[in-house]
Design an enzyme around this catalytic site. Structure first.
Site, PDB file in Angstrom:
ATOM      1  N   ASP A 453      38.590  69.623 -23.844  1.00 31.20           N
ATOM      2  CA  ASP A 453      39.947  70.159 -23.691  1.00 31.20           C
ATOM      3  C   ASP A 453      40.792  69.887 -24.931  1.00 31.20           C
ATOM      4  O   ASP A 453      40.452  69.039 -25.774  1.00 31.20           O
ATOM      5  CB  ASP A 453      40.584  69.512 -22.448  1.00 31.20           C
ATOM      6  CG  ASP A 453      41.464  70.473 -21.681  1.00 31.20           C
ATOM      7  OD1 ASP A 453      42.045  71.377 -22.309  1.00 31.20           O
ATOM      8  OD2 ASP A 453      41.578  70.304 -20.455  1.00 31.20           O
ATOM      9  N   ASP A 518      44.037  78.424 -16.911  1.00 32.33           N
ATOM     10  CA  ASP A 518      44.323  77.463 -15.849  1.00 32.33           C
ATOM     11  C   ASP A 518      44.801  78.167 -14.589  1.00 32.33           C
ATOM     12  O   ASP A 518      45.033  77.510 -13.571  1.00 32.33           O
ATOM     13  CB  ASP A 518      45.396  76.466 -16.303  1.00 32.33           C
ATOM     14  CG  ASP A 518      44.786  75.301 -17.061  1.00 32.33           C
ATOM     15  OD1 ASP A 518      43.551  75.215 -17.115  1.00 32.33           O
ATOM     16  OD2 ASP A 518      45.553  74.482 -17.605  1.00 32.33           O
TER      17      ASP A 518
HETATM   18  C1  GLA Z   1      43.941  71.300 -18.853  1.00 26.01           C
HETATM   19  C2  GLA Z   1      42.774  72.141 -18.410  1.00 26.01           C
HETATM   20  C3  GLA Z   1      42.573  71.994 -16.924  1.00 26.01           C
HETATM   21  C4  GLA Z   1      42.352  70.538 -16.582  1.00 26.01           C
HETATM   22  C5  GLA Z   1      43.508  69.706 -17.087  1.00 26.01           C
HETATM   23  C6  GLA Z   1      43.241  68.243 -16.914  1.00 26.01           C
HETATM   24  O1  GLA Z   1      45.136  71.814 -18.359  1.00 26.01           O
HETATM   25  O2  GLA Z   1      42.951  73.474 -18.787  1.00 26.01           O
HETATM   26  O3  GLA Z   1      41.498  72.788 -16.484  1.00 26.01           O
HETATM   27  O4  GLA Z   1      41.134  70.115 -17.150  1.00 26.01           O
HETATM   28  O5  GLA Z   1      43.765  69.948 -18.463  1.00 26.01           O
HETATM   29  O6  GLA Z   1      44.282  67.463 -17.357  1.00 26.01           O
END
Ligand code: GLA
Length: 720
Positions: A453, A518
């Site tokens: 990430d 997301d």
């Molecule tokens: C980001 C990612 C999510 C999740 C969060 C965790 O927003 O896109 O899918 O992994 O971080 O903090």
């Protein structure tokens, strides 16, 4: 394949041709990018001669070349190819041709490579250009600029362009934001420059990874389209510039911050690859990207597993018993890879702390993660883990002991974002800290997969007392991935950046999946996955079935809609299955099974889409390479203009073949009015030709908004 005749070069890929005129002492000109012209040697020379434009009124007294590296010194008054200087002097670069030759490339995807060496002896600057036509039909170029002098040479910008004809009159590019990526916008291609810039220090949610221009009304299957992508995970710009002299250039560049690239004697700056894709319709443009990515040396030939990701199931609430139960429920519905998301490491009880401290939090996981990894593998699944390697929370042991690891302008720290700062990967100690931590967990837990990430923009990202560092950070990120791949060749990496903010072609050279957004709401994902899926093939695009009420939007959708939306990509589940009813779990098992049946087709076939006039219908399909099998997803994303909607065409099939066509999944969103029957063919299927399906179509039953159907077309015999 590449050929040359007296300085006119022809580079051929799949149904695409680039013709380059390198007969003068100037920077070579691309005189054609599009369909193969079928010219012989004489014809090529004549064509190249004829493509030199008339001298415009009130212009320089010789034809202004339209070169790969736009040449300001010879009268090109659009954005120049190279902008640089030596402490304010030596700005007027004039590159001349030293050599141009066909060459081979170590990358087997390259069908033809032209290597061009350019030099300005007066300014002591030289440049090395690679222009590739790939077997996929993609075109790409990259330039290295070298300081041959003794005094430092500052590079401000290096742009590369491809010519597009005047008949391209419309632009399609993409905007976006967190949880709303890949939003199409269309407008006229008029005189001037239209550019899309990303200054996020990452690719960006708003990155236009497809930047397309085309003939009037171009669509998925109509018109001609010329598209570009600046393949770079840092600051970048993609643009189209239409001049008043009949020229239009489609180009890209890395955006360099002030003073970011200063070349000492003998040093070089290399641009990212700027990719171009020409096609008849967006579908053909997209197919070229897919073929290119499917031909990567690291492309996985194995079936793409069904994932369960814990994020929307438990968030930071890592209670081991609950996570063990979730893993058991996941295995029971057919999940093949269990991914423990954010929340497992030291102090990480919320977004506010812990990044940088990559040791397991023993207050939550007293025995470490090994028991969970063993449990997951015992259930027949692979185990994956979340990292955000390039980040650091000020509230972490790492930041407390190494404040100098934070990227910043020197005299102040950047504002925090998501309570975090960016780790300086060009600092060898910081790099080793994070690299060794990841490698340790991969070894110890035998990780099959990392969700990688990157959850904030880079702001004031400097180092060494105020030198801009985004360029170097981006290269260090690539190096970190390369290092890990070298040690763990089987480890798969998902590129995630607050959803889809890092999905470019260069990161895809080093990763195995992207997390497109997301936002798991199927209504939004219909559009996000459709457009992200033009450059990213289905098997590399992660799409999950969420809980019945979407966490990002609060919309409630049937399982069938959530499932039919997600299974067109690399299916996953992100839902607390402990809350799901027995009926839901049984239905979910059915969708997972269907995905498993369909994935050999979905993950190897050509993606097709339909230009339906009703914007409420989203139609995507995947057709097997031999066109013997196809599956189409038709979703209603709003109430229809017509109900029933009339006929929908199913494109991409073999016109001469006979197909068995039938609904392939429970269609509980179909609307039946007053007890009257659905279209005659719906219940038992129909046999008809690819021509009939692609040209005339089949009557679609009316669909309630936010519902979908899946239709399978299977060849039964050749006709004619
Ligand atoms: C980001 C990612 C999510 C999740 C969060 C965790 O927003 O896109 O899918 O992994 O971080 O903090």
């Amino acid at each position: 394949m590449g050929t040359t005749d007296s300085g006119v070069f022809v580079l051929d890929g799949d149904d695409v041709q680039v013709i380059v005129d390198a007969r003068s002492a100037e920077v070579p000109r691309i005189v054609h990018w599009g369909r193969p012209l079928g010219l012989d040697a004489d014809g090529l020379r004549t064509f190249a001669d004829a493509s030199v434009p008339q001298i415009a009124s009130n212009s320089v007294d010789s034809p202004v070349p339209f070169s790969i590296v736009p040449d300001a010194s010879r009268g090109w008054n659009g954005a120049p190819g190279v902008e640089g200087h030596r402490a304010g002097s030596d700005f007027a670069l004039q590159l001349s041709l030293r050599s141009a030759a066909l060459d081979t490339a170590s990358d087997p995807r390259v069908a033809a490579r032209l290597v061009v060496d350019l030099v300005d002896d007066d300014l002591a600057v030289s440049a090395h250009l690679l222009l590739d036509v790939l077997h996929s039909g993609l075109v790409r170029s990259r330039l290295s600029v070298r300081n041959d002098g003794t005094a430092p040479y500052t590079v401000d910008a290096v742009r590369l362009g491809l010519p597009v004809p005047t008949r391209a009159t419309e632009v399609l590019d993409f905007a976006g934001r967190h949880m709303r990526e890949a939003q199409a916008q269309r407008h006229a291609l008029t005189v001037g420059t239209h550019a899309r810039e990303g200054r996020h220090g990452r690719t960006g949610h708003d990155a236009s990874l497809l930047y397309a221009v085309g003939t009037a009304g171009f669509g998925f299957r109509r018109g001609e389209v010329w598209a570009a992508q600046t393949a770079w995970s840092g600051n970048h710009r993609t643009f189209v510039e239409r001049q008043t002299n009949g020229r239009t250039i489609l180009g890209g560049e890395e955006i360099l911050l002030p003073g970011e690239v200063v070349l000492a004697a003998g040093e070089e700056y290399e641009t990212p690859w700027i990719y171009g894709s020409y096609g008849r319709g967006i579908d053909e443009v997209g197919t070229r990207f897919h073929r290119h990515l499917r031909a990567r040396s690291r492309h996985r030939a194995t079936v793409r597993p069904v994932v369960l990701n814990t994020w929307e199931a438990v968030y930071f609430d890592h209670e081991p018993g609950a996570v063990f139960d979730l893993a058991s429920s996941a295995a029971a519905v057919g999940v093949e890879r269990f991914v423990l998301d954010d929340g497992w490491f030291l102090g990480r009880r919320s977004k506010q702390a812990g990044l940088g401290d990559w040791t397991v939090d023993r207050t939550i996981w007293p025995d470490g993660l090994r028991p969970l990894a063993d449990h997951v593998r015992g259930l027949g699944m692979e185990f994956g883990l979340w990292f955000e390697p390039e980040m650091i929370n000020p509230d972490s042991d790492a930041a407390r002991s190494h404040p100098e690891w934070i990227l910043g302008a020197g005299h102040r720290n950047p504002p925090t974002s998501r309570y975090q700062q960016v780790l300086d990967l060009q600092n060898p100690e910081a790099y080793a800290h994070v690299r060794d931590a990841i490698a340790g967990h991969v070894r110890e837990l035998d990780l099959a997969f990392i969700k990688w990430d990157h959850n904030r923009d880079l702001i004031d990202a400097g180092r060494e007392g105020g030198r801009a560092a985004v360029h170097g950070q981006t290269l260090a990120f690539y190096r970190l991935l390369d290092d890990l791949h070298a040690e763990f060749p089987d480890l798969e990496i998902e590129s995630c950046s607050s959803g889809g903010a890092r999905s470019d072609l260069e990161v895809l050279e080093r990763s195995d999946r992207i997390w497109a957004s997301d936002c798991i709401d199927a209504h939004e994902r219909q559009r996000i996955d459709l457009w992200t899926g033009v450059t990213v093939p289905p098997e590399l695009l992660g799409s999950h079935i969420g809980s019945d009420v979407a966490h990002a939007t609060g919309r409630r959708h049937r399982l069938s809609y959530r499932a039919m939306t997600a299974l067109m990509s690399n299916l996953g589940i992100e839902w607390d299955l402990r809350e799901a009813s027995e009926d839901d779990l049984e239905a979910l098992r059915g969708w997972v099974d269907l995905y498993k049946q369909l994935r050999p087709l979905l993950h190897n076939g050509d993606v097709v889409r339909s230009d339906h006039p009703d914007p409420s219908l989203s139609i995507r399909g995947v057709v097997a390479p031999d066109r013997g099998d196809a599956v189409f997803s038709i979703a209603a994303v709003a109430t229809g203009v017509g109900a029933p909607p009339g006929a929908v065409t199913l494109p991409g099939l073999d016109p001469t073949a006979l197909y068995d066509v039938r609904s392939a999944a429970p269609a509980d969103g179909v609307l039946q009015y007053n007890g009257h029957p659905l279209p005659a063919w719906w219940a038992s299927g129909i046999r008809t030709t690819g021509e009939a399906l692609g040209h005339a179509g089949v009557q679609l039953p009316a669909l309630a908004p936010d519902n979908a159907v899946l239709i399978r077309a299977t060849r039964v015999q050749e006709v004619r």
